[in-house]
Design an enzyme around this catalytic site. Structure first.
Site, PDB file in Angstrom:
ATOM      1  CG  ASP A  46       2.136  -9.421   3.499  1.00 26.79           C
ATOM      2  OD1 ASP A  46       2.748  -8.778   2.615  1.00 26.79           O
ATOM      3  OD2 ASP A  46       1.230  -8.937   4.185  1.00 26.79           O
ATOM      4  CE1 TYR A  51      -0.628   0.043  -9.027  1.00 27.03           C
ATOM      5  CE2 TYR A  51      -1.211   1.354 -10.951  1.00 27.03           C
ATOM      6  CZ  TYR A  51      -0.900   0.139 -10.380  1.00 27.03           C
ATOM      7  OH  TYR A  51      -0.838  -0.998 -11.164  1.00 27.03           O
ATOM      8  N   PRO A  72       1.251  -3.533 -18.672  1.00 30.00           N
ATOM      9  CG  PRO A  72       0.392  -5.389 -17.568  1.00 30.00           C
ATOM     10  CD  PRO A  72       1.397  -4.286 -17.414  1.00 30.00           C
ATOM     11  N   GLY A  73      -1.849  -2.174 -19.934  1.00 30.17           N
ATOM     12  CA  GLY A  73      -2.906  -1.193 -19.696  1.00 30.17           C
ATOM     13  C   GLY A  73      -3.994  -1.846 -18.854  1.00 30.17           C
ATOM     14  CB  VAL A 121      -5.572  -6.370 -16.755  1.00 22.34           C
ATOM     15  CG1 VAL A 121      -5.768  -7.855 -16.998  1.00 22.34           C
ATOM     16  CG2 VAL A 121      -4.298  -5.862 -17.413  1.00 22.34           C
ATOM     17  CD  GLU A 171      -9.848 -11.233  -6.720  1.00 26.63           C
ATOM     18  OE1 GLU A 171      -9.190 -10.891  -5.720  1.00 26.63           O
ATOM     19  OE2 GLU A 171     -10.291 -12.378  -6.879  1.00 26.63           O
TER      20      GLU A 171
HETATM   21  P1  NDP Z   1      -5.362  -8.758  -8.580  1.00 24.12           P
HETATM   22  O1  NDP Z   1      -5.861  -7.944  -7.440  1.00 24.12           O
HETATM   23  O2  NDP Z   1      -6.321  -9.637  -9.288  1.00 24.12           O
HETATM   24  O3  NDP Z   1      -4.105  -9.629  -8.134  1.00 24.12           O
HETATM   25  C1  NDP Z   1      -3.122  -9.110  -7.266  1.00 24.12           C
HETATM   26  C2  NDP Z   1      -2.318 -10.265  -6.702  1.00 24.12           C
HETATM   27  O4  NDP Z   1      -1.296  -9.709  -5.844  1.00 24.12           O
HETATM   28  C3  NDP Z   1      -3.175 -11.189  -5.855  1.00 24.12           C
HETATM   29  O5  NDP Z   1      -2.819 -12.514  -6.147  1.00 24.12           O
HETATM   30  C4  NDP Z   1      -2.765 -10.844  -4.440  1.00 24.12           C
HETATM   31  O6  NDP Z   1      -2.823 -12.010  -3.631  1.00 24.12           O
HETATM   32  C5  NDP Z   1      -1.312 -10.422  -4.629  1.00 24.12           C
HETATM   33  N1  NDP Z   1      -0.833  -9.596  -3.531  1.00 24.12           N
HETATM   34  C6  NDP Z   1      -1.250  -8.360  -3.188  1.00 24.12           C
HETATM   35  N2  NDP Z   1      -0.618  -7.955  -2.089  1.00 24.12           N
HETATM   36  C7  NDP Z   1       0.230  -8.955  -1.728  1.00 24.12           C
HETATM   37  C8  NDP Z   1       1.146  -9.136  -0.678  1.00 24.12           C
HETATM   38  N3  NDP Z   1       1.348  -8.184   0.242  1.00 24.12           N
HETATM   39  N4  NDP Z   1       1.848 -10.287  -0.591  1.00 24.12           N
HETATM   40  C9  NDP Z   1       1.654 -11.252  -1.535  1.00 24.12           C
HETATM   41  N5  NDP Z   1       0.797 -11.150  -2.562  1.00 24.12           N
HETATM   42  C10 NDP Z   1       0.089 -10.008  -2.653  1.00 24.12           C
HETATM   43  O7  NDP Z   1      -4.723  -7.700  -9.613  1.00 24.12           O
HETATM   44  P2  NDP Z   1      -3.914  -7.891 -10.981  1.00 24.12           P
HETATM   45  O8  NDP Z   1      -3.799  -9.297 -11.349  1.00 24.12           O
HETATM   46  O9  NDP Z   1      -4.509  -6.945 -11.936  1.00 24.12           O
HETATM   47  O10 NDP Z   1      -2.510  -7.294 -10.543  1.00 24.12           O
HETATM   48  C11 NDP Z   1      -1.282  -7.987 -10.726  1.00 24.12           C
HETATM   49  C12 NDP Z   1      -0.207  -6.959 -11.045  1.00 24.12           C
HETATM   50  O11 NDP Z   1      -0.496  -6.330 -12.281  1.00 24.12           O
HETATM   51  C13 NDP Z   1      -0.071  -5.840 -10.025  1.00 24.12           C
HETATM   52  O12 NDP Z   1       1.292  -5.585  -9.795  1.00 24.12           O
HETATM   53  C14 NDP Z   1      -0.731  -4.662 -10.713  1.00 24.12           C
HETATM   54  O13 NDP Z   1      -0.208  -3.427 -10.268  1.00 24.12           O
HETATM   55  C15 NDP Z   1      -0.351  -4.941 -12.149  1.00 24.12           C
HETATM   56  N6  NDP Z   1      -1.170  -4.292 -13.172  1.00 24.12           N
HETATM   57  C16 NDP Z   1      -2.527  -4.452 -13.185  1.00 24.12           C
HETATM   58  C17 NDP Z   1      -3.280  -3.838 -14.163  1.00 24.12           C
HETATM   59  C18 NDP Z   1      -4.782  -3.910 -14.188  1.00 24.12           C
HETATM   60  O14 NDP Z   1      -5.414  -3.063 -14.858  1.00 24.12           O
HETATM   61  N7  NDP Z   1      -5.407  -4.882 -13.504  1.00 24.12           N
HETATM   62  C19 NDP Z   1      -2.643  -3.055 -15.234  1.00 24.12           C
HETATM   63  C20 NDP Z   1      -1.219  -2.962 -15.123  1.00 24.12           C
HETATM   64  C21 NDP Z   1      -0.523  -3.567 -14.140  1.00 24.12           C
HETATM   65  P3  NDP Z   1      -3.326 -12.085  -2.109  1.00 24.12           P
HETATM   66  O15 NDP Z   1      -4.377 -11.042  -1.935  1.00 24.12           O
HETATM   67  O16 NDP Z   1      -3.810 -13.491  -1.976  1.00 24.12           O
HETATM   68  O17 NDP Z   1      -2.090 -11.830  -1.327  1.00 24.12           O
HETATM   69  C1  8X3 Z   2      -3.185  -0.512 -13.653  1.00 21.42           C
HETATM   70  C2  8X3 Z   2      -3.579   0.290 -14.849  1.00 21.42           C
HETATM   71  O1  8X3 Z   2      -4.198   2.651 -15.600  1.00 21.42           O
HETATM   72  O2  8X3 Z   2      -5.475   1.654 -13.773  1.00 21.42           O
HETATM   73  O3  8X3 Z   2      -1.814  -0.465 -13.469  1.00 21.42           O
HETATM   74  O4  8X3 Z   2      -3.245   2.406 -13.396  1.00 21.42           O
HETATM   75  S1  8X3 Z   2      -4.131   1.831 -14.367  1.00 21.42           S
END
Ligand code: NDP
Ligand code: 8X3
Length: 257
Positions: A64, A157, A187-188, A190, A193
């Site tokens: 974590d 956030y 990224p915008g 995505v 999860e």
């Molecule tokens: P997901 O929820 O699919 O993936 C998030 C990942 O972060 C998981 O692998 C999770 O793993 C890990 N995680 C969360 N908390 C912890 C923790 N405390 N310790 C270790 N690992 C952790 O989301 P995304 O792939 O979309 O998100 C990845 C990144 O991209 C984030 O930083 C998000 O803010 C950013 N982002 C996402 C966007 C979107 O629209 N989806 C757009 C822009 C940015 P586990 O739960 O196994 O720990």
């Molecule tokens: C994730 C994209 O626009 O939902 O960072 O915050 S948004």
């Protein structure tokens, strides 16, 4: 020779979404992978599938990122052959809730700040000194369009992602001349999860985020990250904004309903 052959990439948040896609793509490009996340079973099955498909080594680490001691114990004491990390992908992160600032939940706020900001720092502080000592390395921080704009009810956030973006810029100053380069990727939307986590498992609400529009995939973002990581060593891509064609800003999304 694959472009990342012989290299080691450490990816936080590799169990899902963007992080998982990066693990798969960077492995295809020849890099060994240190895959970090909290869900051990997912890490182990990812390690198996990547090793079989790409023929690289994968070291799964359950950790974590919020737990500073756990990060120091796990990432500060890697087996020797895993220590010279070439690429660090700071990706672990989450949004929790979508509420006006006067109604926000302290638990949600703490989780976002501790994961997106403090967790990234915890990892960075352990991995970066080795890169500076070796005078080479690439750090990729995943921020967000929410690190450039704020949107209604996105308050905390957005603040954490603005902080990641500021840190990327600060790192570029502090590391100038060190041989280590830093890329910030914003990224915008995505489809991962992300929304399921934001809405505490409410699948209907999560799916509605992407209704009528075509979001990015984790793979789309991974391709951008791979491009940045495979530039010649004298090139540093400081900053990337990658959006779905259907999204102009955090608040303007074209939906075909
Ligand atoms: P997901 O929820 O699919 O993936 C998030 C990942 O972060 C998981 O692998 C999770 O793993 C890990 N995680 C969360 N908390 C912890 C923790 N405390 N310790 C270790 N690992 C952790 O989301 P995304 O792939 O979309 O998100 C990845 C990144 O991209 C984030 O930083 C998000 O803010 C950013 N982002 C996402 C966007 C979107 O629209 N989806 C757009 C822009 C940015 P586990 O739960 O196994 O720990
Ligand atoms: C994730 C994209 O626009 O939902 O960072 O915050 S948004």
């Amino acid at each position: 020779m694959r472009p990342l052959g012989g290299m080691i990439t450490l990816i936080t948040g590799a169990t899902s979404g963007i992080g998982q896609a990066c693990a798969e793509l960077f492995a295809d490009a020849g890099s060994d992978i240190i895959a970090v996340g909290r869900r051990t079973e997912r890490l182990e099955s990812l390690a198996c599938s990547i090793e079989q498909k790409s023929g690289v080594r994968v070291l799964p680490i359950t950790c974590d990122v919020r737990n500073r001691q756990a990060v120091q114990d796990a990432l500060g004491h890697l087996p020797q052959k895993w220590q010279p990390v070439d690429i660090l992908l700071n990706n672990a992160g989450l949004a929790r809730g979508l509420a006006p600032i006067y109604q926000g939940s302290f638990d949600d706020w703490d989780e976002m700040v501790q994961t997106n900001l403090v967790g990234l720092l915890n990892v960075l502080r352990v991995v970066l000194p080795g890169m500076v000592e070796r005078q080479k390395g690439t750090v990729i921080n995943i921020s967000s369009i929410a690190g450039r704009e704020v949107y209604p009810n996105g308050n905390v956030y957005c603040a954490t992602k603005h902080a990641v973006r500021a840190l990327s810029q600060a790192m570029q100053l502090d590391l100038c001349g060190s041989g280590v380069r830093v890329t910030n990727i914003d990224p915008g939307m995505v489809e991962t999860e992300f929304s399921l986590v934001r809405f505490h498992g409410n699948t209907e609400r999560a799916a509605s985020v992407y209704t009528g529009m075509t979001p990015l995939t984790g793979h789309d973002v991974a391709e951008v990250a791979l491009f940045c990581a495979t530039r010649p060593p004298h090139v540093s891509i400081h900053d990337v904004l990658v959006m779905p064609r259907d999204q102009a800003s955090t608040t303007l999304v074209h939906r075909r309903t």
